[in-house]
Each structure stands twice: as C-alpha cells, then as structure tokens.
Design a protein around this motif. Structure first.
Motif, mmCIF file in Angstrom:
data_model
loop_
_atom_site.group_PDB
_atom_site.id
_atom_site.type_symbol
_atom_site.label_atom_id
_atom_site.label_comp_id
_atom_site.label_asym_id
_atom_site.label_seq_id
_atom_site.Cartn_x
_atom_site.Cartn_y
_atom_site.Cartn_z
ATOM 1 N N ARG A 61 0.821 -1.218 0.000
ATOM 2 C CA ARG A 61 0.000 0.000 0.000
ATOM 3 C C ARG A 61 0.850 1.261 0.000
ATOM 4 O O ARG A 61 0.552 2.220 -0.708
ATOM 5 C CB ARG A 61 -0.924 0.001 1.216
ATOM 6 C CG ARG A 61 -1.816 1.233 1.309
ATOM 7 C CD ARG A 61 -2.500 1.294 2.658
ATOM 8 N NE ARG A 61 -3.561 2.279 2.697
ATOM 9 C CZ ARG A 61 -3.884 2.959 3.784
ATOM 10 N NH1 ARG A 61 -3.219 2.783 4.907
ATOM 11 N NH2 ARG A 61 -4.873 3.820 3.768
ATOM 12 N N ASN A 62 1.906 1.290 0.817
ATOM 13 C CA ASN A 62 2.650 2.545 1.000
ATOM 14 C C ASN A 62 3.981 2.601 0.250
ATOM 15 O O ASN A 62 4.752 3.541 0.435
ATOM 16 C CB ASN A 62 2.876 2.827 2.494
ATOM 17 C CG ASN A 62 3.845 1.863 3.148
ATOM 18 O OD1 ASN A 62 4.636 1.181 2.492
ATOM 19 N ND2 ASN A 62 3.795 1.777 4.466
ATOM 20 N N TYR A 68 -3.817 6.831 -1.854
ATOM 21 C CA TYR A 68 -4.292 5.644 -1.133
ATOM 22 C C TYR A 68 -5.783 5.760 -0.811
ATOM 23 O O TYR A 68 -6.358 6.852 -0.823
ATOM 24 C CB TYR A 68 -3.472 5.416 0.139
ATOM 25 C CG TYR A 68 -3.622 6.490 1.193
ATOM 26 C CD1 TYR A 68 -4.639 6.437 2.140
ATOM 27 C CD2 TYR A 68 -2.732 7.562 1.254
ATOM 28 C CE1 TYR A 68 -4.776 7.417 3.111
ATOM 29 C CE2 TYR A 68 -2.863 8.540 2.221
ATOM 30 C CZ TYR A 68 -3.890 8.468 3.144
ATOM 31 O OH TYR A 68 -4.030 9.442 4.090
#
Length: 196
Positions: free
Chosen positions: A63-64, A77
């Motif tokens: 995700r990051n 996001y």
C-alpha cells in the motif's frame, strides 16, 4: 503558462515542502487535455518511520511503497473504505515521506468540479482531501504517477506565494489514536482566512 514544480522542489525537507506548496496550483489534465484544479490552501507533512502518524511507521508495504520512491511521485491511497487521498512524495529516494494535500480553491475546470461536487455548497467542494480527489477525479490509478515528468497529467505548477503572516500551523487532522508527541505535531499548514 506557469512553470511546473521540478523534482528539486520536492527533494527538500518535508515540512518546507508542505509550507511552500501553499499558493501553488494543483492541476489534473482530463482525457481531452482540459485543465482542472486550483490553488493549494492546506497541506500536512508526514515524515519517515519514526513519525507515528505516518504510514511508514509500519514499514514498507504494498500500500505505502510509493512513499519510498522518487520525490514528486503521487502517493494515492484508499481510506475508510470510500475515500481517495493524494500525497506528494518528498525528500530523497528510499526515505518515506510525503505531503498530504488537504484542500484547494477551485480555479480551472470549475464546471467539471461542480458536476462532481455540485450537490454541496461551493465553499465546501474541495475543502478536504477526499473532496479534493473527488473533484479532480483522482483515484488509485494515479498512485505512483510522476508529477515531475514532462508529460505528467497530474502536476503542481507555480502559483502565487503566500506570505508567512497568512500561514497558520496546527496538529494534523484525524490522528486520534496516534500517541504524543506525534498527535500534536504542528505539521498542518493552511492559508488563514481561506473561504470555507
């Protein structure tokens, strides 16, 4: 036509970038090349794994991962199961830091913004990070987009600077479960007196 912000702008301390983004123009080109965007009036800094308010505190994840990439990259996001958030990566390659864009004042493509946000009063069309993304039709497909690339379709360009006397700082929004001192770090920057 104003100049786009270069990578050197983002390859600086995150707090400086967050402050200096105030007054610059966020622009997204739609499929026909039409400009939609406005003046940045609120931004928040998130700085590295030691910042317990930052996504990097959990280490690098799928995700990051964009936070560890090239300064000027868009880190987009999904949160709360319904909202997209736009951040711009800062500092150096391999160090996870970014600035969350929290609000703009619409200036271009206002009719398109109205179509996307018109069920609300104009003063609140883009006064939050999720509203901003909805207004500019920014979603997960923009994650990793290089805003400094010559053919970028999402970028920031030079606007009018904001005098220090007009800038207010305070704690970041929504960090209710984050421990101190990170919860209260004055890493939110906004233009005082902006329309609400």
């Amino acid at each position: 036509m104003a100049s786009r912000l270069t990578r050197d702008f983002y390859t600086r301390p995150t707090l400086d970038v967050a402050r200096d983004l105030l007054g610059q123009r966020l622009v997204r080109l739609d499929d026909s090349g039409r400009r939609v965007g406005g003046r940045i009036v609120e931004a928040e800094a998130y700085v590295g794994p030691q910042d317990l308010g930052c996504h990097a505190k959990a280490g690098r994840t799928r995700r990051n991962a964009v936070m560890w990439s090239t300064p000027g990259a868009a880190y987009v996001y999904f949160t709360y199961g319904m909202h997209w958030m736009l951040n711009l990566v800062t500092e150096r390659d391999g160090f996870p830091a970014a600035v969350l864009l929290r609000a703009i004042l619409p200036q271009e493509g206002v009719d398109l913004i109205e179509q996307r946000r018109g069920h609300q009063p104009r003063r609140v069309w883009t006064d939050g990070p999720a509203k901003l993304c909805q207004a500019l039709a920014i979603d997960g497909q923009w994650n990793g987009h290089d805003t400094c690339a010559p053919r970028a379709r999402l970028f920031v360009e030079e606007g009018e600077g904001v005098d220090d006397s007009l800038v207010v700082t305070g704690p970041r929004i929504g960090l209710n479960t984050v421990p101190e001192p990170w919860k209260s770090m004055p890493w939110r920057f906004l233009v005082n007196g902006r329309p609400r």
